[in-house]
Write an enzyme that holds these catalytic residues in place. Structure first.
Site, PDB file in Angstrom:
ATOM      1  N   ILE A  65      26.820  36.675  41.911  1.00 39.81           N
ATOM      2  CA  ILE A  65      28.024  37.469  42.188  1.00 39.81           C
ATOM      3  C   ILE A  65      29.321  36.698  41.953  1.00 39.81           C
ATOM      4  O   ILE A  65      30.403  37.253  42.062  1.00 39.81           O
ATOM      5  CB  ILE A  65      28.025  38.043  43.628  1.00 39.81           C
ATOM      6  CG1 ILE A  65      27.794  36.934  44.658  1.00 39.81           C
ATOM      7  CG2 ILE A  65      26.975  39.134  43.768  1.00 39.81           C
ATOM      8  CD1 ILE A  65      27.998  37.386  46.085  1.00 39.81           C
ATOM      9  N   GLU A  67      30.850  33.025  39.732  1.00 35.25           N
ATOM     10  CA  GLU A  67      30.582  31.762  39.062  1.00 35.25           C
ATOM     11  C   GLU A  67      31.884  31.039  38.786  1.00 35.25           C
ATOM     12  O   GLU A  67      32.782  31.553  38.147  1.00 35.25           O
ATOM     13  CB  GLU A  67      29.829  32.003  37.746  1.00 35.25           C
ATOM     14  CG  GLU A  67      29.730  30.744  36.918  1.00 35.25           C
ATOM     15  CD  GLU A  67      28.459  30.663  36.099  1.00 35.25           C
ATOM     16  OE1 GLU A  67      27.932  31.711  35.732  1.00 35.25           O
ATOM     17  OE2 GLU A  67      28.031  29.523  35.836  1.00 35.25           O
ATOM     18  N   GLY A  68      31.984  29.862  39.332  1.00 37.86           N
ATOM     19  CA  GLY A  68      33.172  29.051  39.083  1.00 37.86           C
ATOM     20  C   GLY A  68      32.740  27.729  38.499  1.00 37.86           C
ATOM     21  O   GLY A  68      31.567  27.539  38.168  1.00 37.86           O
ATOM     22  N   PHE A  70      32.752  24.924  40.064  1.00 40.08           N
ATOM     23  CA  PHE A  70      32.099  24.076  41.040  1.00 40.08           C
ATOM     24  C   PHE A  70      31.057  24.755  41.899  1.00 40.08           C
ATOM     25  O   PHE A  70      30.480  24.140  42.786  1.00 40.08           O
ATOM     26  CB  PHE A  70      33.153  23.389  41.914  1.00 40.08           C
ATOM     27  CG  PHE A  70      34.006  22.488  41.092  1.00 40.08           C
ATOM     28  CD1 PHE A  70      33.512  21.265  40.685  1.00 40.08           C
ATOM     29  CD2 PHE A  70      35.241  22.897  40.658  1.00 40.08           C
ATOM     30  CE1 PHE A  70      34.269  20.444  39.878  1.00 40.08           C
ATOM     31  CE2 PHE A  70      36.005  22.078  39.847  1.00 40.08           C
ATOM     32  CZ  PHE A  70      35.513  20.847  39.458  1.00 40.08           C
ATOM     33  N   SER A  71      30.837  26.012  41.638  1.00 40.33           N
ATOM     34  CA  SER A  71      29.781  26.694  42.379  1.00 40.33           C
ATOM     35  C   SER A  71      29.360  27.975  41.684  1.00 40.33           C
ATOM     36  O   SER A  71      30.082  28.513  40.850  1.00 40.33           O
ATOM     37  CB  SER A  71      30.257  27.032  43.796  1.00 40.33           C
ATOM     38  OG  SER A  71      31.054  28.195  43.770  1.00 40.33           O
ATOM     39  N   ASP A 178      43.868  27.038  48.501  1.00 40.30           N
ATOM     40  CA  ASP A 178      43.510  27.954  47.403  1.00 40.30           C
ATOM     41  C   ASP A 178      43.491  29.398  47.899  1.00 40.30           C
ATOM     42  O   ASP A 178      42.575  30.156  47.591  1.00 40.30           O
ATOM     43  CB  ASP A 178      42.153  27.539  46.814  1.00 40.30           C
ATOM     44  CG  ASP A 178      41.952  28.056  45.387  1.00 40.30           C
ATOM     45  OD1 ASP A 178      42.940  28.510  44.763  1.00 40.30           O
ATOM     46  OD2 ASP A 178      40.808  28.026  44.904  1.00 40.30           O
TER      47      ASP A 178
HETATM   48  P1  ADP Z   1      34.350  29.128  44.174  1.00 43.85           P
HETATM   49  O1  ADP Z   1      34.664  27.795  44.749  1.00 43.85           O
HETATM   50  O2  ADP Z   1      33.441  29.046  43.007  1.00 43.85           O
HETATM   51  O3  ADP Z   1      35.573  29.952  43.919  1.00 43.85           O
HETATM   52  P2  ADP Z   1      33.888  30.925  46.406  1.00 43.85           P
HETATM   53  O4  ADP Z   1      33.409  30.441  47.722  1.00 43.85           O
HETATM   54  O5  ADP Z   1      35.314  31.337  46.311  1.00 43.85           O
HETATM   55  O6  ADP Z   1      33.506  29.856  45.311  1.00 43.85           O
HETATM   56  O7  ADP Z   1      33.000  32.152  45.971  1.00 43.85           O
HETATM   57  C1  ADP Z   1      33.164  32.749  44.692  1.00 43.85           C
HETATM   58  C2  ADP Z   1      33.057  34.246  44.815  1.00 43.85           C
HETATM   59  O8  ADP Z   1      31.787  34.595  45.354  1.00 43.85           O
HETATM   60  C3  ADP Z   1      34.078  34.876  45.752  1.00 43.85           C
HETATM   61  O9  ADP Z   1      35.296  35.148  45.096  1.00 43.85           O
HETATM   62  C4  ADP Z   1      33.360  36.131  46.165  1.00 43.85           C
HETATM   63  O10 ADP Z   1      33.499  37.128  45.177  1.00 43.85           O
HETATM   64  C5  ADP Z   1      31.899  35.699  46.218  1.00 43.85           C
HETATM   65  N1  ADP Z   1      31.556  35.294  47.585  1.00 43.85           N
HETATM   66  C6  ADP Z   1      31.666  34.078  48.137  1.00 43.85           C
HETATM   67  N2  ADP Z   1      31.257  34.076  49.406  1.00 43.85           N
HETATM   68  C7  ADP Z   1      30.861  35.330  49.687  1.00 43.85           C
HETATM   69  C8  ADP Z   1      30.341  35.990  50.843  1.00 43.85           C
HETATM   70  N3  ADP Z   1      30.112  35.329  51.976  1.00 43.85           N
HETATM   71  N4  ADP Z   1      30.057  37.308  50.758  1.00 43.85           N
HETATM   72  C9  ADP Z   1      30.269  37.963  49.609  1.00 43.85           C
HETATM   73  N5  ADP Z   1      30.743  37.422  48.495  1.00 43.85           N
HETATM   74  C10 ADP Z   1      31.044  36.118  48.518  1.00 43.85           C
HETATM   75 MG    MG Z   2      36.939  30.827  45.182  1.00 44.25          MG
END
Ligand code: ADP
Ligand code: MG
Ligand code: ZN
EC number: 2.7.11.1
Length: 576
Positions: A65, A67-68, A70-71, A178
């Site tokens: 759901i 993709e960045g 770093f994760s 951020d």
């Molecule tokens: P990154 O560091 O890659 O930005 P995030 O923690 O922001 O990682 O997560 C990336 C995306 O994944 C978020 O923008 C969101 O769309 C989805 N996401 C992250 N955590 C959750 C969660 N607990 N429930 C639903 N979607 C999530």
């Molecule tokens: Mg993020």
């Protein structure tokens, strides 16, 4: 060596199963639908099961759901219990992440998370250098999809809930760094909110998040004494130290004896975020300050000085310091002022040079080492003190970012600012907040900005109403009521014309149209959009713009805090 750990916590939010097609990915529903067909996603899921086998016993991973750099974030269902399936978000951090960075992110979630709209954590798993954080899944909207269908009351609630989350983390001495819509999940139907992603977080000097102290000291070392060796190295970090909080204390997962190549987390993150946002930006063409705008040869003859400033500061990429002698006319330059030289004695700078107070960059300056200060985040959301590399950055930077979100909500434009370098971003801020005001504010935090053209500050109400397509003289929408763009006033011809001195929108139309079609999640858009748009939008109170003004305060010392924002008259009938 394999280890897994369940940090069992009370489920902080209610999660009910929902239609699959409502799941949103960072940007668009379309992208998500494509994901289902991508064999790559299936492969990634298989790889994740392989990398962290214990996941297979507990979860059924359904989809990727997010993709960045770093994760990667996956949607999974928990197979732990009988009864209804529980939806879980699994955040798989890239194996090269610095252990302290990972541990600090986790500690933010475990200590500050789980209440007041801050995402909590349920479990954490590790095998070798793979770390997976399991969180309650919050289904959420794409900001862009709903931006122009939100009622004014919804905007009020959104901001209120964002401040609630920020108040919470700021109380713990966490600077998120951020804050932006994709890190503030919003479920419109359930009115649920969650601040996520502490991957760039830093601590205040008195932070209650022990590990953030190390993250910050790392940044400080980088900024002022590059010669000193790092106190913390990848294989020395242990969360079981006396200061570590209880939950983490019990974590065999994070006692990192894993050897990783030491990476400069700060730099890496900065670059990654930029890269990520850049790709997002490609699909979004509605920003007020779009990168592409700089390359459009406008047919509009009456350009404001603002646009000129932006265009020219783009060509004057001062950071690269190469173009100083070419294409002059207007330049923007940031220097440490005398004040800063006194305070930041560990960062020596020769006092005067050939170019001081001019718009040129002399050879002495060209040979200076670049000043490094925490600068992570997303360009369009960066506060002036971040853009000018002020070393003392506080929780106020998150409030600026919240202000930029509010600006998007009030103007109907997202992203609002879009720039590839800090000085362009600064020039864009100047066109809204005024060049004189920006220069004045920068002085207070020890930076002197040189800008060869003066641009006035804009009236925030007029600006937002113009962009949104509301005529302040006649309190109603100025958009046509027919045609594909009718429910999105910011695309109406009339609006484009009116706002033409600010935005150049020839390429915004196709994007707007496809967005309208792409919306199929039934969250309020549709035939009654005009009504929805009018809901409160024709009588936005002055308090809204007063709060916006206080959030976009160029001076971090006087900028409104989250706690104060919650008490602002804009939220008068809302309770915590
Ligand atoms: P990154 O560091 O890659 O930005 P995030 O923690 O922001 O990682 O997560 C990336 C995306 O994944 C978020 O923008 C969101 O769309 C989805 N996401 C992250 N955590 C959750 C969660 N607990 N429930 C639903 N979607 C999530
Ligand atoms: Mg993020
Ligand atoms: Zn110089």
């Amino acid at each position: 060596m394999e280890a897994s750990l369940g940090i069992h916590m009370d489920q902080p939010m209610a999660f009910s199963p929902r239609r699959r097609d409502q799941v949103q990915v960072d940007g668009s529903l379309k992208k998500h639908e494509q994901n289902f067909k991508l064999p790559g996603v299936k492969k990634d899921i298989e790889k994740l099961y392989e990398a962290v086998p214990q996941l297979g016993n507990l979860f059924k991973i359904k989809d990727k759901i997010g993709e960045g750099t770093f994760s990667s974030v996956y949607l999974a269902t928990a197979q732990l219990r009988v009864g209804p399936e529980e939806k879980i978000a699994l955040k798989h951090l890239i194996p090269t992440s610095h252990p302290i960075r990972i541990a600090a992110e986790l500690q933010c979630l475990t200590v500050a998370g789980g209440q007041d709209n801050v995402m909590g954590v349920k479990y954490c798993f590790r095998k070798n250098d793979h770390v997976v954080i399991a969180m309650p899944y919050l289904e959420h909207e794409s900001f862009l999809d709903i931006l122009n269908s939100l009622s004014f009351q919804e905007v009020r609630e959104y901001m209120f809930n964002l401040f609630k989350a920020l108040k919470r983390i700021h109380q713990f001495g966490i600077v998120h760094r951020d804050v932006k819509p994709s890190n503030f999940l919003f479920n419109r139907r359930l009115k649920k909110y969650a601040l996520v992603d502490f991957g760039l977080a830093q601590g205040t000097h008195d932070t209650k998040i022990e590990l953030l102290k190390f993250v910050q000291s790392e940044a400080q070392q980088e900024s002022c004494s590059q010669n000193k060796s790092h106190v913390i190295t990848g294989n020395k970090i242990s969360l079981s130290g006396p200061a570590a909080p209880k939950e983490l204390d019990q974590q065999p997962t994070m006692k990192t004896s894993v050897k990783r190549p030491y990476t400069n987390a700060q730099t890496q993150i900065k670059q990654g975020k930029d890269g990520k946002e850049g790709s997002v930006g490609l699909s979004v063409q509605r920003s007020v300050f779009g990168e592409r705008n700089f390359n459009i040869h406008s047919s509009i003859s009456h350009e404001s000085p603002a646009v000129k400033l932006m265009k020219q500061s783009k060509t004057m990429d001062v950071l690269s310091r190469k173009l100083a002698t070419k294409k002059k006319a207007i330049s923007t330059k940031v220097m440490n002022s005398g004040v800063m030289r006194k305070t930041a004695s560990s960062c020596p700078a020769s006092l005067t040079c050939d170019c001081y107070a001019t718009d040129k960059v002399c050879s002495i300056c060209l040979s200076r080492r670049q000043q490094v200060a925490p600068r992570a985040g997303t360009p369009g959301f960066r506060a002036p003190e971040v853009l000018t590399k002020c070393p003392n950055q506080t929780t106020a930077i998150d409030m600026w970012s919240a202000g930029v979100i509010f600006l998007s909500l009030l103007s109907g434009r997202y992203p609002f600012y879009k720039a590839s370098d800090d000085l362009t971003a600064l020039a864009q801020i100047m066109t809204i907040r005024g060049s004189r005001e920006t220069i004045q504010a920068a002085k207070t935090f020890g930076k002197s900005i040189l800008c060869s053209k003066e641009v006035p500050a804009q009236d925030l109400r007029k600006l937002c109403e113009k962009l949104r397509g509301i005529d302040s003289n006649t309190p109603q929408l100025t958009s046509d009521t027919q045609g594909p763009a009718s429910h999105d006033p910011s695309f109406s011809e009339k609006t484009d014309h009116k706002a033409s001195h600010l935005i150049q929108t020839p390429q915004a139309l196709p994007s707007g149209n496809s967005l309208c079609k792409g919306d199929s999640n039934g969250c309020g858009r549709g035939l009654n959009m005009d009504t929805a748009d009018l809901e409160g939008w024709n009588e936005v109170p002055d308090e809204a713009y007063d709060l916006l003004d206080k959030l976009l305060d160029l001076n971090p010392a006087s900028r409104i805090t989250a706690e104060e924002a919650l008490l602002h008259p804009f939220f008068k009938d809302m309770s915590l």
